[in-house]
Design a protein around this motif. Sequence first.
Motif, short mmCIF file in Angstrom:
data_model
loop_
_atom_site.label_atom_id
_atom_site.label_comp_id
_atom_site.label_asym_id
_atom_site.label_seq_id
_atom_site.Cartn_x
_atom_site.Cartn_y
_atom_site.Cartn_z
N VAL A 17 0.85 -1.19 0.00
CA VAL A 17 0.00 0.00 0.00
C VAL A 17 0.89 1.24 0.00
O VAL A 17 2.08 1.17 0.29
N HIS A 18 0.29 2.38 -0.29
CA HIS A 18 1.04 3.63 -0.34
C HIS A 18 1.21 4.27 1.03
O HIS A 18 2.03 5.17 1.19
N GLN A 19 0.45 3.84 2.03
CA GLN A 19 0.54 4.45 3.36
C GLN A 19 1.84 4.04 4.05
O GLN A 19 2.45 3.03 3.70
N VAL A 48 -0.08 1.66 8.64
CA VAL A 48 -0.42 0.26 8.39
C VAL A 48 -0.49 -0.50 9.72
O VAL A 48 -1.43 -1.24 9.98
N PRO A 108 -6.41 -3.89 3.20
CA PRO A 108 -5.90 -2.78 2.39
C PRO A 108 -6.92 -1.65 2.20
O PRO A 108 -6.56 -0.47 2.24
N LYS A 109 -8.19 -2.01 2.03
CA LYS A 109 -9.24 -0.98 1.91
C LYS A 109 -9.35 -0.17 3.20
O LYS A 109 -9.50 1.05 3.17
N ALA A 146 -6.38 2.26 3.54
CA ALA A 146 -6.57 3.45 2.67
C ALA A 146 -7.63 4.38 3.25
O ALA A 146 -7.46 5.60 3.27
N LYS A 163 6.77 1.97 -1.05
CA LYS A 163 5.47 1.54 -0.52
C LYS A 163 5.70 0.79 0.79
O LYS A 163 6.84 0.56 1.18
#
Length: 145
Positions: free
Chosen positions: A11-13, A18, A133-134, A137, A100
């Motif tokens: 993920v980008h976070q 996370v 993951p959702k 985000a 990432k």
Amino acid sequence: MSESYTTSFSVHQNPEDVFHAINDVRGWWDGEIEGTADSLGAEFTYRHGALHYSKQKVTEFVPGKKVVWLVTEADITFVTDRTEWKDTRVVFDIAEKDGKTEVTFTHEGLVPQFECYDGCSDAWGYYVKDSLPKFIAKSRSEVGS
């Protein structure tokens, strides 16, 4: 345990976001949850109808890097050995990779020899590859707004 169920996603976070999301179990699991997973030694139970009950204890808690839950109780009603999960470990390894954050999930002890392996790995696939993951985000976007 190389046969244990494992999967990963990126993920980008950042790793801290996370880590925080993983420990907010109610945010990405369906079912009934009692207790918390947000500190070393914390315990929580999970119940999904009459099919699944388990109790987890947080045994490793390294912010931004790793979370481990030891399954201390299990009652999975759709298999012959209803305690298959007992004494297994649920591991989240978190690492920065190529700009990432990569999460490697392993349920140590959930092996193909288990009667629940197919059904349980399908459920983990949903939670870890879709729901988590959702939630990560969504959580980050709420923090940033």
